[in-house]
Scaffold this motif. Sequence first.
Motif, short mmCIF file in Angstrom:
data_model
loop_
_atom_site.label_atom_id
_atom_site.label_comp_id
_atom_site.label_asym_id
_atom_site.label_seq_id
_atom_site.Cartn_x
_atom_site.Cartn_y
_atom_site.Cartn_z
N GLU A 73 12.42 53.71 -1.29
CA GLU A 73 13.58 53.64 -2.12
C GLU A 73 14.82 53.51 -1.70
N VAL A 74 15.07 53.92 -0.62
CA VAL A 74 16.13 53.67 0.15
C VAL A 74 16.56 52.32 0.38
N HIS A 75 15.74 51.63 0.89
CA HIS A 75 15.81 50.40 0.93
C HIS A 75 15.95 49.29 -0.34
N ARG A 76 15.15 49.87 -1.18
CA ARG A 76 15.48 49.18 -2.63
C ARG A 76 16.85 49.28 -2.97
N LEU A 77 17.30 50.48 -3.08
CA LEU A 77 18.59 50.86 -3.49
C LEU A 77 19.63 50.02 -2.40
N ALA A 78 19.49 49.78 -1.36
CA ALA A 78 20.31 49.07 -0.34
C ALA A 78 20.09 47.59 -0.62
N GLY A 79 19.22 47.04 -1.60
CA GLY A 79 19.03 45.69 -1.83
C GLY A 79 17.87 44.85 -1.04
N ASP A 80 17.39 45.54 -0.02
CA ASP A 80 16.30 44.90 0.76
C ASP A 80 14.84 45.11 -0.04
N HIS A 81 14.62 44.49 -1.12
CA HIS A 81 13.29 44.30 -1.80
C HIS A 81 12.29 44.18 -1.26
N GLN A 82 12.27 43.22 -0.20
CA GLN A 82 11.03 42.82 0.48
C GLN A 82 10.59 43.90 1.35
N ARG A 83 11.28 44.63 1.94
CA ARG A 83 10.91 45.82 2.90
C ARG A 83 10.42 46.75 2.11
N ALA A 84 11.23 47.26 0.90
CA ALA A 84 10.87 48.35 -0.01
C ALA A 84 9.40 47.85 -0.43
N LEU A 85 9.25 46.82 -0.87
CA LEU A 85 7.85 46.34 -1.50
C LEU A 85 6.79 46.41 -0.36
N ARG A 86 6.89 46.28 0.59
CA ARG A 86 5.81 46.24 1.96
C ARG A 86 5.77 47.95 2.11
N LEU A 87 6.67 48.81 1.99
CA LEU A 87 6.50 50.23 2.31
C LEU A 87 5.78 50.72 1.08
N TYR A 88 6.15 50.34 -0.12
CA TYR A 88 5.27 50.75 -1.52
C TYR A 88 3.89 50.31 -1.37
N GLU A 89 3.57 49.13 -0.69
CA GLU A 89 2.34 48.73 -0.51
C GLU A 89 1.48 49.40 0.56
N GLN A 90 2.23 49.90 1.56
CA GLN A 90 1.57 50.98 2.75
C GLN A 90 1.26 52.27 1.85
N ALA A 91 2.10 52.67 1.32
CA ALA A 91 2.14 54.04 0.45
C ALA A 91 0.87 54.11 -0.60
N ALA A 92 0.85 52.86 -1.17
CA ALA A 92 -0.52 52.92 -2.07
C ALA A 92 -1.71 52.59 -1.44
N ALA A 116 6.25 51.20 -8.94
CA ALA A 116 7.40 50.69 -8.24
C ALA A 116 7.19 49.40 -7.68
N GLN A 117 6.15 48.76 -7.39
CA GLN A 117 6.05 47.39 -6.98
C GLN A 117 6.40 46.42 -8.21
N ALA A 118 5.77 47.07 -9.18
CA ALA A 118 6.11 46.27 -10.55
C ALA A 118 7.65 45.85 -10.93
N GLN A 119 8.26 47.29 -10.76
CA GLN A 119 9.71 47.16 -11.02
C GLN A 119 10.54 46.27 -9.96
N ILE A 120 10.01 46.21 -8.60
CA ILE A 120 10.74 45.45 -7.73
C ILE A 120 10.31 43.73 -7.89
N GLY A 121 9.01 43.53 -8.40
CA GLY A 121 8.61 42.27 -8.58
C GLY A 121 9.43 41.92 -9.79
N ALA A 122 9.98 42.57 -10.67
CA ALA A 122 10.74 42.13 -11.82
C ALA A 122 12.17 41.90 -11.23
N ALA A 123 12.72 42.59 -10.45
CA ALA A 123 14.00 42.53 -9.88
C ALA A 123 14.13 41.38 -8.97
#
Length: 230
Positions: free
Chosen positions: A163-182, A200-207
């Motif tokens: 979420e920190v990376h997503r808020l910072a605009g680094d969506h790819q890094r956020a996506l990888r972290l959510y995949e690891q958590a899942a 969360a991955q769906a939200q990032i995919g939309a963004a």
Amino acid sequence: LGLLAWEQSRFGEAIALFEQALAAAEKSGDLEYVTKSIANLGLVYEAVGEFAKARDRYLTALEAARAREDTRSEGRILVNLAALDRRAGELGTALAWLDEARALDLGSYDPTGEEALWGQVASVRLQLGQARLAVAALDTALRLARAQGLRQAEAANRELLAEVHRLAGDHQRALRLYEQAATLNEELGLATEAGDDLRAQAQIGAALGNLPLARRRAAEALALHRSVDA
């Protein structure tokens, strides 16, 4: 058994087991387990969105823990109350509960409770937009989780870092972290948390404009949450 059912998102079964535990504890006069059973019921009610019931159970358990001078239980219940108020958007109140828990010096006798505390501090700071304070708290939480082999907590901390990376605009890094958590949550049988990660991955995919990914992950999240009545 109730905690196992709760962790595996079998919420109806968890409530029944905790109510049995509470009745048995009351019958035998075991005040420690009366307190624990009431607090654990709060966990389940929070998981299914019954926030008023959760708050009532937490406050009742907190009063009982303080009456017994059970500092360990008191600290964990304070963290649970903070998590509940954070979800309700009452961030100032959540920080107040966490300050009370920190004053108990959980780290000296309850490192698992301390990890949960710092995870909640990170969550609240993130919601307040205080990214640096959130990352500092998250570093402590991750260190404590890894030291104790707390895989569920590590997954939750990865979600926060995502979420920190997503808020910072680094969506790819956020996506990888959510995949690891899942992946971690699926391995642990934590359907609710794994569904949250998929959402969360769906939200990032939309963004990112990747609508096929967004639809696919959202549908997977919905199916998983429905399967456990979350």
